[in-house]
Design a protein around this motif. Structure first.
Motif, PDB file in Angstrom:
ATOM      1  N   CYS A 141      49.110  53.222  43.827  1.00 37.70           N
ATOM      2  CA  CYS A 141      48.366  52.043  43.680  1.00 37.70           C
ATOM      3  C   CYS A 141      46.943  52.466  43.608  1.00 37.70           C
ATOM      4  CB  CYS A 141      48.581  50.883  44.572  1.00 37.70           C
ATOM      5  SG  CYS A 141      50.092  49.999  44.840  1.00 37.70           S
ATOM      6  N   LEU A 200      45.606  42.983  39.892  1.00 38.12           N
ATOM      7  CA  LEU A 200      46.739  42.826  41.101  1.00 38.12           C
ATOM      8  C   LEU A 200      47.013  44.090  41.984  1.00 38.12           C
ATOM      9  CD1 LEU A 200      49.976  42.447  41.400  1.00 38.12           C
ATOM     10  CD2 LEU A 200      49.908  44.365  39.426  1.00 38.12           C
ATOM     11  N   TYR A 201      46.297  45.114  42.028  1.00 39.20           N
ATOM     12  CA  TYR A 201      46.818  46.455  43.028  1.00 39.20           C
ATOM     13  C   TYR A 201      45.482  46.784  43.512  1.00 39.20           C
ATOM     14  CZ  TYR A 201      50.774  48.160  40.147  1.00 39.20           C
ATOM     15  OH  TYR A 201      52.033  48.049  39.742  1.00 39.20           O
ATOM     16  N   THR A 222      44.987  43.488  45.374  1.00 37.48           N
ATOM     17  CA  THR A 222      45.607  43.001  46.412  1.00 37.48           C
ATOM     18  C   THR A 222      46.935  43.824  47.181  1.00 37.48           C
ATOM     19  OG1 THR A 222      44.719  41.204  44.992  1.00 37.48           O
ATOM     20  CG2 THR A 222      46.484  40.358  46.649  1.00 37.48           C
ATOM     21  N   VAL A 223      47.258  44.195  45.879  1.00 34.83           N
ATOM     22  CA  VAL A 223      48.784  45.068  46.742  1.00 34.83           C
ATOM     23  C   VAL A 223      48.368  46.570  47.210  1.00 34.83           C
ATOM     24  CG1 VAL A 223      50.992  47.141  46.168  1.00 34.83           C
ATOM     25  CG2 VAL A 223      49.693  44.641  44.426  1.00 34.83           C
ATOM     26  N   THR A 224      46.798  46.701  47.730  1.00 29.59           N
ATOM     27  CA  THR A 224      46.926  47.336  49.234  1.00 29.59           C
ATOM     28  C   THR A 224      47.192  47.130  50.237  1.00 29.59           C
ATOM     29  OG1 THR A 224      46.247  49.382  47.116  1.00 29.59           O
ATOM     30  CG2 THR A 224      45.235  49.385  49.208  1.00 29.59           C
ATOM     31  N   VAL A 226      47.860  44.842  51.280  1.00 31.93           N
ATOM     32  CA  VAL A 226      49.259  43.813  51.423  1.00 31.93           C
ATOM     33  C   VAL A 226      49.799  44.640  52.173  1.00 31.93           C
ATOM     34  CG1 VAL A 226      50.858  42.013  51.077  1.00 31.93           C
ATOM     35  CG2 VAL A 226      48.633  41.308  50.253  1.00 31.93           C
ATOM     36  N   THR A 227      49.693  45.322  51.289  1.00 39.71           N
ATOM     37  CA  THR A 227      51.184  47.361  52.019  1.00 39.71           C
ATOM     38  C   THR A 227      50.204  47.357  52.767  1.00 39.71           C
ATOM     39  OG1 THR A 227      51.286  47.299  49.441  1.00 39.71           O
ATOM     40  CG2 THR A 227      51.617  48.841  50.938  1.00 39.71           C
ATOM     41  N   ILE A 269      58.663  45.176  48.595  1.00 35.07           N
ATOM     42  CA  ILE A 269      58.613  45.905  47.260  1.00 35.07           C
ATOM     43  C   ILE A 269      57.445  44.486  46.766  1.00 35.07           C
ATOM     44  CG2 ILE A 269      57.785  47.237  45.562  1.00 35.07           C
ATOM     45  CD1 ILE A 269      58.790  49.459  47.459  1.00 35.07           C
ATOM     46  N   ILE A 309      55.255  41.606  48.015  1.00 40.71           N
ATOM     47  CA  ILE A 309      53.952  42.006  48.124  1.00 40.71           C
ATOM     48  C   ILE A 309      53.457  42.262  45.979  1.00 40.71           C
ATOM     49  CG2 ILE A 309      52.246  44.540  48.074  1.00 40.71           C
ATOM     50  CD1 ILE A 309      54.590  45.446  50.801  1.00 40.71           C
ATOM     51  N   HIS A 310      53.737  42.176  45.520  1.00 42.60           N
ATOM     52  CA  HIS A 310      53.366  42.445  44.629  1.00 42.60           C
ATOM     53  C   HIS A 310      53.252  40.913  43.649  1.00 42.60           C
ATOM     54  CE1 HIS A 310      54.392  46.651  43.699  1.00 42.60           C
ATOM     55  NE2 HIS A 310      53.210  46.401  42.627  1.00 42.60           N
ATOM     56  N   GLY A 334      49.994  39.767  45.144  1.00 41.98           N
ATOM     57  CA  GLY A 334      48.548  40.362  44.513  1.00 41.98           C
ATOM     58  C   GLY A 334      48.827  38.760  43.056  1.00 41.98           C
TER      59      GLY A 334
END
Length: 313
Positions: free
Chosen positions: A62, A97-98, A100-102, A104-105, A136, A139-140, A143
């Motif tokens: 990501c 999207l990514y 936000t993903v970072t 949350v991960t 995973i 998480i997506h 996001g």
């Protein structure tokens, strides 16, 4: 006089582009490091069965994608380059999207450390490979919620010819109504609150275990505690970035040149900086990962040099 004026213009141009050149070097360095770490992840089978390493690899992917796409958009805006709205939609959707993903991960990785240290007997069950796939996907999905908030009004109201128009590419372009800004702000602040609560919860629980632990357990727990602290700092920088679009949108209404400078600062501080910490937290501090990285990067290089020398002779 003309020579002096020409020299002045060249110096002024170089001064304007100096931050971009420095950023280009930073992006190239950290992208190369991330690629090396991703390759290292695939070199050892034990990494493929551990939630912490799988989530780390997902975050590296990501981060690498974000570095490339966000730097591309930054360059386009800096040099006043326009693109088709259809292409811009794809780029901005991916970035939203990514971004936000970072964080949350990161929160999920902190929870994994909490489970490993505070309830180790359930770690194998809760943090299995099967559970990691579900994590995973969740998480997506989280996001993608911000993507729906930002882009759904645009998709609902824009006609097909809009996608062929050529404009400056920015997420702010898809904010049509004022309520979108308010909803985006509310969602970002909700994410900020929930993730901060989770991080503080993990920190407090691991701290209690650290005080009660002794010997090797204490050393392992203290390391886990430091990892959560680094996650908290990294998460803090990432979450500030969730507020950056709101600041940039406000600046854009008044002054485009100031908007470019603010975006450059935000990109450096809240996009590049937190992603510099990822290799440190798991790439260098983690003993198993570091030894594999060292073996692949250093000894692999010497091995290739030796083979080349033998072939030359």
């Amino acid at each position: 006089m003309d020579n002096s004026s020409g020299l002045h213009d060249e110096l002024s141009l170089l001064q304007d582009n100096a931050p971009i050149i420095i950023l280009q070097i930073l992006v190239a360095v950290f992208f190369s490091v991330n690629v090396l770490l991703i390759v290292t992840f695939f070199k050892k089978e034990c990494f493929h069965t551990s939630m912490r390493y799988i989530l780390f690899a997902v975050m590296l992917f990501c981060d690498s994608l974000l570095l490339l796409l966000s730097y591309l958009l930054l360059i386009l805006i800096h040099f006043n380059v326009r693109m088709q709205v259809g292409i811009c939609v794809v780029l901005c959707l991916t970035l939203t999207l990514y971004f936000t993903v970072t964080p949350v991960t990161l929160t999920a990785m902190a929870l994994e450390r909490y489970v490993a240290i505070c309830i180790p007997l359930h770690h194998a069950q809760l943090c299995s490979t099967h559970s990691t796939i579900h994590v995973i996907l969740i998480i997506h999905a989280i996001g993608f919620t911000r993507c729906i908030v930002i882009f759904s009004p645009f998709f609902a109201s824009a006609s097909l010819h809009v996608y062929t128009q050529v404009k400056f590419c920015s997420v702010e372009m898809f904010i049509i109504y004022k309520w979108q800004d308010h909803v985006r702000s509310a969602v970002s602040q909700l994410y900020f609150l929930i993730m901060c609560v989770v991080i503080v919860f993990c920190y407090v629980k691991i701290m209690k275990v650290a005080k009660a632990a002794s010997g090797e357990n204490k050393k392992s727990t203290q390391k886990g505690l430091r990892t959560v602290i680094l996650h908290a700092f990294q998460l803090f920088l990432c979450l500030i970035h969730l507020w950056c679009p709101l600041i940039e949108a406000a600046v854009l209404r008044f002054n485009f040149m100031l908007f470019r400078k603010v975006r450059l600062f935000n990109y450096t501080m809240f996009s590049i900086a937190p992603r510099c910490l990822s290799p440190l937290i798991y790439g260098l501090r983690d003993e198993a990962f570091f030894l594999t990285l060292k073996s692949y990067a250093v000894f692999g290089l010497f091995r290739r040099i030796g083979i080349n020398n033998r072939n030359a002779h």
